[in-house]
Design a protein around this motif. Structure first.
Motif, short mmCIF file in Angstrom:
data_model
loop_
_atom_site.label_atom_id
_atom_site.label_comp_id
_atom_site.label_asym_id
_atom_site.label_seq_id
_atom_site.Cartn_x
_atom_site.Cartn_y
_atom_site.Cartn_z
N MET A 1 0.84 -1.18 0.00
CA MET A 1 0.00 0.00 0.00
C MET A 1 0.88 1.24 0.00
SD MET A 1 -2.91 0.88 2.76
CE MET A 1 -3.17 2.54 3.23
N GLY A 2 1.44 1.63 1.12
CA GLY A 2 2.36 2.76 1.20
C GLY A 2 1.65 4.09 1.37
N ILE A 3 2.42 5.06 1.77
CA ILE A 3 1.95 6.41 2.01
C ILE A 3 2.76 7.33 1.12
CG2 ILE A 3 1.78 8.25 3.73
CD1 ILE A 3 1.59 6.05 5.88
N ASP A 4 2.13 8.35 0.57
CA ASP A 4 2.86 9.35 -0.21
C ASP A 4 3.45 10.37 0.76
OD1 ASP A 4 2.26 8.23 -2.69
OD2 ASP A 4 0.35 9.32 -2.82
N PHE A 5 4.75 10.34 0.92
CA PHE A 5 5.43 11.22 1.85
C PHE A 5 5.88 12.50 1.16
CE2 PHE A 5 6.06 6.98 3.71
CZ PHE A 5 5.54 7.21 4.96
N LEU A 6 5.91 13.58 1.92
CA LEU A 6 6.41 14.86 1.42
C LEU A 6 7.93 14.82 1.41
CD1 LEU A 6 4.07 17.17 3.55
CD2 LEU A 6 3.78 16.51 1.15
N PRO A 7 8.55 15.42 0.41
CA PRO A 7 10.02 15.36 0.32
C PRO A 7 10.75 16.29 1.29
CG PRO A 7 9.14 16.61 -1.51
CD PRO A 7 7.95 16.06 -0.75
N ASP A 8 10.04 17.29 1.84
CA ASP A 8 10.73 18.30 2.65
C ASP A 8 10.62 18.08 4.16
OD1 ASP A 8 8.01 18.81 2.61
OD2 ASP A 8 8.22 20.98 2.59
N LYS A 9 10.16 16.90 4.58
CA LYS A 9 10.02 16.61 6.01
C LYS A 9 10.41 15.15 6.23
CE LYS A 9 6.65 17.31 9.68
NZ LYS A 9 5.27 17.71 9.98
N PRO A 10 11.17 14.86 7.29
CA PRO A 10 11.59 13.47 7.52
C PRO A 10 10.39 12.52 7.60
CG PRO A 10 12.73 14.96 9.02
CD PRO A 10 11.68 15.78 8.32
N ILE A 11 10.56 11.35 7.02
CA ILE A 11 9.48 10.36 6.98
C ILE A 11 9.02 9.99 8.38
CG2 ILE A 11 8.97 7.95 6.39
CD1 ILE A 11 10.60 8.39 3.82
N TYR A 12 9.96 9.79 9.31
CA TYR A 12 9.55 9.40 10.65
C TYR A 12 8.66 10.47 11.30
CZ TYR A 12 12.66 12.44 13.35
OH TYR A 12 13.25 13.54 13.94
N GLN A 13 8.96 11.75 11.02
CA GLN A 13 8.15 12.84 11.58
C GLN A 13 6.75 12.86 10.96
OE1 GLN A 13 9.15 14.98 14.23
NE2 GLN A 13 6.93 15.14 14.17
N GLN A 14 6.68 12.57 9.67
CA GLN A 14 5.38 12.50 9.01
C GLN A 14 4.54 11.36 9.57
OE1 GLN A 14 5.40 13.22 4.63
NE2 GLN A 14 7.62 13.44 4.92
N LEU A 15 5.19 10.26 9.90
CA LEU A 15 4.46 9.13 10.49
C LEU A 15 3.99 9.46 11.91
CD1 LEU A 15 6.71 6.26 9.13
CD2 LEU A 15 4.27 6.56 8.65
N ILE A 16 4.83 10.16 12.67
CA ILE A 16 4.42 10.61 14.01
C ILE A 16 3.20 11.51 13.89
CG2 ILE A 16 5.06 12.09 15.97
CD1 ILE A 16 7.94 10.95 15.63
N ASP A 17 3.24 12.45 12.93
CA ASP A 17 2.11 13.35 12.71
C ASP A 17 0.86 12.59 12.32
OD1 ASP A 17 3.86 15.43 13.28
OD2 ASP A 17 4.07 16.08 11.19
N LEU A 18 1.03 11.57 11.49
CA LEU A 18 -0.10 10.76 11.05
C LEU A 18 -0.76 10.04 12.23
CD1 LEU A 18 -1.59 9.59 8.49
CD2 LEU A 18 -0.01 7.68 8.69
N ILE A 19 0.06 9.42 13.07
CA ILE A 19 -0.47 8.67 14.22
C ILE A 19 -1.08 9.62 15.24
CG2 ILE A 19 0.15 7.17 16.16
CD1 ILE A 19 2.26 5.90 14.22
N THR A 20 -0.41 10.72 15.55
CA THR A 20 -0.98 11.66 16.52
C THR A 20 -2.26 12.27 15.97
OG1 THR A 20 0.50 13.43 15.75
CG2 THR A 20 1.19 12.20 17.71
N GLY A 21 -2.32 12.50 14.67
CA GLY A 21 -3.55 12.98 14.05
C GLY A 21 -4.69 11.98 14.22
#
Length: 122
Positions: A1-21
């Motif tokens: 499946m996968g997630i479309d990550f933004l190139p200007d922010k670390p992937i781990y931070q985007q995942l933290i944001d996703l889970i906290t959201g």
């Protein structure tokens, strides 16, 4: 499946944001078990080490807790979740105001526009 990550922010931070959201929205409830690191890594399309870092960061933030032999769970501390919600709200508002001011808009005209536009009002 996968997630479309933004190139200007670390992937781990985007995942933290996703889970906290998900926690703030109530998609993940207090006390709910998170998928295993391996399962979540496969679902997100990331390396298991990245997902392990995400889980470690969430635990350090006291958003999740690990129960030995059982896995990781969303905190049951409603106050901690409320604090997280307020912190995220403050970050969004601060970022919005900085962007608005950088473009030369006043807070008053933006508030007026937001009121005219309508939206969800709790």
């Amino acid at each position: 499946m996968g997630i479309d990550f933004l190139p200007d922010k670390p992937i781990y931070q985007q995942l933290i944001d996703l889970i906290t959201g998900d926690i703030i929205r109530g998609t993940l409830n207090p006390g709910e078990k998170l998928p295993s690191v391996r399962d979540y890594a496969v679902e997100a399309g990331v390396n298991a080490n990245t997902m392990q870092r995400v889980y470690k960061e969430l635990e350090q933030m006291e958003i999740t807790e690990t129960k030995r032999g059982q896995g990781s769970f969303v905190t049951e501390d409603e106050l901690k979740i409320a604090m997280l919600r307020n912190e995220m709200k403050e970050q969004l508002v601060t970022s919005f105001i900085q962007s608005v001011e950088a473009l030369g808009f006043t807070t008053t005209e933006m508030l007026q526009h937001l009121q005219e536009r309508g939206g969800k009002d709790d």
